[in-house]
Design a protein around this motif. Structure first.
Motif, mmCIF file in Angstrom:
data_model
loop_
_atom_site.group_PDB
_atom_site.id
_atom_site.type_symbol
_atom_site.label_atom_id
_atom_site.label_comp_id
_atom_site.label_asym_id
_atom_site.label_seq_id
_atom_site.Cartn_x
_atom_site.Cartn_y
_atom_site.Cartn_z
ATOM 1 N N ASP A 51 -5.757 37.760 24.287
ATOM 2 C CA ASP A 51 -6.410 36.452 24.178
ATOM 3 C C ASP A 51 -5.679 35.383 24.988
ATOM 4 O OD1 ASP A 51 -4.093 36.232 22.709
ATOM 5 O OD2 ASP A 51 -4.995 35.093 21.067
ATOM 6 N N GLY A 52 -4.794 35.810 25.882
ATOM 7 C CA GLY A 52 -4.003 34.870 26.665
ATOM 8 C C GLY A 52 -2.680 34.498 26.026
ATOM 9 N N SER A 53 -2.354 35.102 24.849
ATOM 10 C CA SER A 53 -1.094 34.776 24.179
ATOM 11 C C SER A 53 0.115 35.063 25.058
ATOM 12 C CB SER A 53 -0.962 35.578 22.883
ATOM 13 O OG SER A 53 -1.839 35.125 21.895
ATOM 14 N N ALA A 54 0.098 36.206 25.739
ATOM 15 C CA ALA A 54 1.249 36.575 26.563
ATOM 16 C C ALA A 54 1.476 35.551 27.668
ATOM 17 C CB ALA A 54 1.049 37.968 27.153
ATOM 18 N N GLU A 55 0.403 35.061 28.242
ATOM 19 C CA GLU A 55 0.528 34.056 29.309
ATOM 20 C C GLU A 55 1.041 32.731 28.742
ATOM 21 O OE1 GLU A 55 -2.006 37.299 30.526
ATOM 22 O OE2 GLU A 55 -2.096 35.976 28.769
ATOM 23 N N VAL A 56 0.533 32.346 27.567
ATOM 24 C CA VAL A 56 1.013 31.113 26.934
ATOM 25 C C VAL A 56 2.506 31.212 26.633
ATOM 26 C CG1 VAL A 56 0.867 29.687 24.849
ATOM 27 C CG2 VAL A 56 -1.221 30.484 25.966
ATOM 28 N N LEU A 57 2.902 32.348 26.051
ATOM 29 C CA LEU A 57 4.313 32.531 25.722
ATOM 30 C C LEU A 57 5.181 32.602 26.968
ATOM 31 C CD1 LEU A 57 3.958 35.106 22.816
ATOM 32 C CD2 LEU A 57 4.787 32.758 22.619
ATOM 33 N N GLY A 58 4.677 33.289 28.001
ATOM 34 C CA GLY A 58 5.444 33.388 29.234
ATOM 35 C C GLY A 58 5.756 32.025 29.819
ATOM 36 N N GLY A 59 4.774 31.133 29.800
ATOM 37 C CA GLY A 59 4.998 29.784 30.306
ATOM 38 C C GLY A 59 5.966 29.000 29.441
ATOM 39 N N ALA A 60 5.767 29.069 28.121
ATOM 40 C CA ALA A 60 6.612 28.297 27.209
ATOM 41 C C ALA A 60 8.053 28.794 27.213
ATOM 42 C CB ALA A 60 6.035 28.359 25.802
ATOM 43 N N LEU A 61 8.241 30.104 27.306
ATOM 44 C CA LEU A 61 9.585 30.668 27.210
ATOM 45 C C LEU A 61 10.387 30.515 28.500
ATOM 46 C CD1 LEU A 61 8.860 33.881 25.109
ATOM 47 C CD2 LEU A 61 9.680 31.640 24.337
ATOM 48 N N SER A 62 9.741 30.056 29.544
ATOM 49 C CA SER A 62 10.474 29.771 30.782
ATOM 50 C C SER A 62 11.134 28.394 30.753
ATOM 51 C CB SER A 62 9.533 29.864 31.992
ATOM 52 O OG SER A 62 8.535 28.845 31.925
ATOM 53 N N ALA A 63 10.829 27.606 29.718
ATOM 54 C CA ALA A 63 11.427 26.273 29.584
ATOM 55 C C ALA A 63 12.912 26.408 29.249
ATOM 56 C CB ALA A 63 10.705 25.489 28.492
ATOM 57 N N PRO A 64 13.718 25.392 29.589
ATOM 58 C CA PRO A 64 15.167 25.475 29.352
ATOM 59 C C PRO A 64 15.550 25.758 27.901
ATOM 60 C CG PRO A 64 14.662 23.626 30.799
ATOM 61 C CD PRO A 64 13.344 24.165 30.330
ATOM 62 N N ALA A 65 14.738 25.321 26.942
ATOM 63 C CA ALA A 65 15.079 25.524 25.535
ATOM 64 C C ALA A 65 15.104 26.995 25.140
ATOM 65 C CB ALA A 65 14.085 24.774 24.644
ATOM 66 N N PHE A 66 14.403 27.850 25.920
ATOM 67 C CA PHE A 66 14.285 29.263 25.557
ATOM 68 C C PHE A 66 14.762 30.230 26.640
ATOM 69 C CE2 PHE A 66 10.599 27.230 23.307
ATOM 70 C CZ PHE A 66 11.101 27.360 22.023
ATOM 71 N N ALA A 67 14.779 29.790 27.866
ATOM 72 C CA ALA A 67 14.924 30.718 28.997
ATOM 73 C C ALA A 67 16.211 31.532 28.957
ATOM 74 C CB ALA A 67 14.825 29.946 30.317
ATOM 75 N N ASP A 68 17.291 30.974 28.432
ATOM 76 C CA ASP A 68 18.570 31.680 28.498
ATOM 77 C C ASP A 68 18.829 32.601 27.307
ATOM 78 O OD1 ASP A 68 18.883 29.605 26.692
ATOM 79 O OD2 ASP A 68 20.990 29.255 27.204
ATOM 80 N N TRP A 69 17.888 32.675 26.338
ATOM 81 C CA TRP A 69 18.176 33.518 25.170
ATOM 82 C C TRP A 69 16.958 34.260 24.617
ATOM 83 C CZ3 TRP A 69 16.581 32.368 19.963
ATOM 84 C CH2 TRP A 69 15.895 31.165 19.808
#
Length: 312
Positions: A51-69
């Protein structure tokens, strides 16, 4: 020398199925635990949401708050809860610096501050425990079922009958385990919505049985823990707010639908067959049918609770 939580590595595992907003909310809550732990990372498995969840998460998790962990593992299909968790667990244990503990947490569960650290401390304090589970609470702070005794054939009869007096007559133990205070107590199994498991034990007894699509997979895994000599702990000081049923329509052990899904019953039969043998699996089904006959009889003579399911 006893280690502290700050000396240990923890990998959190979240299985997303069409709930990306809840997954991100859970990750934000987990980020508050990172300063108190030696190393905390997370792996998010998208279970073929489509349903596009993977794409939504991929974009959000590339942000600095998540990208390193936080690592995202998008799957092409939905292989079930245990299967999806196993993908992340194998990924974590295959690293050159694998975690000491795996933290399985549902996306619709939000750990309160300190919840994960208290689970880690519980397993440090009890080296013979393989798993430590949180106290689940609803949005109003009311306690939900979090720790239990293993299902039995007698328990299936009583569950079908829905008649507390029968349980007292048969001197059946209460299936729900509760704690009078904040100290950890032993349970047969603890809910997979928020449970920390020892990596050493998973290497010894194996991962989730992928024959379960959903439900009972953590019960069967912890039954293997017990057979191998490990304990499970319920840690009421570790509090997690759990909405429940966001992906399935089954809320905190009860169905928001008219009936439980077929895979719930298949999972129950598989647990009894794996834990106690094929004859116990057959007996458990017959016991529930016999118990349901008691319930139906109570309804017919006007002794069932209102509204009575046999009359709608």
């Amino acid at each position: 020398m006893t280690k502290a939580p700050s000396d240990l590595r923890v990998t959190a595992v979240l299985v997303n199925y069409r709930t990306p907003d809840l997954t991100l909310e859970c990750l934000r809550a987990l980020s508050r635990e990172r300063d108190a732990l030696g190393a905390l990372d997370a792996i998010v498995v998208d279970g073929g949401s489509g349903d596009g969840s993977a794409e939504v998460l991929g974009g959000a998790l590339s942000a600095p708050a998540f990208a390193d962990w936080v690592t995202l593992l998008p799957m092409a299909f939905n292989g079930g809860f245990g299967w999806a968790n196993n993908q992340a667990i194998r990924h974590a244990l295959g690293r050159t610096n694998p975690p000491d503990f795996l933290y399985i947490v549902n996306p619709d569960a939000v750990p309160e501050p300190g919840a994960l650290v208290r689970l880690v401390q519980a397993l440090i304090d009890a080296p013979d425990a393989a798993a430590a589970g949180s106290l689940l609470v609803d949005e109003e702070g009311r306690a939900l079922g979090s720790a239990f005794r293993f299902p039995t054939v007698r328990g299936e009869f009583l569950r079908g009958a829905g008649t507390p007096a029968l349980g007292r007559l048969l001197r059946a133990p209460i299936p729900l385990v509760t704690a009078p205070g904040d100290r950890p107590v032993e349970a047969d199994w603890v809910t997979g919505a928020s449970v920390l498991m020892r990596a050493e034990t998973l290497r010894q007894v194996g991962l989730f049985d992928e024959g379960f699509f959903l439900y009972f997979e953590e019960v069967e895994l912890m039954h293997r823990f017990h057979r191998a000599g490990w304990r499970a702990l319920h840690v009421p000081a570790s509090r997690v707010v759990h909405a429940g049923g966001a992906s399935t329509g089954v809320k905190n052990g009860a169905s928001a639908q008219r009936a439980l899904p077929d895979y719930w019953f298949r999972s129950r039969r598989r647990f009894f067959a794996r834990a106690y043998g094929p004859s116990a699996a057959r007996a458990s089904g017959l016991a529930w049918i016999a118990g349901k006959a008691v319930w139906d009889f109570r309804c017919k003579i006007g002794l069932g609770p209102r509204p009575c399911p046999c009359t709608g």
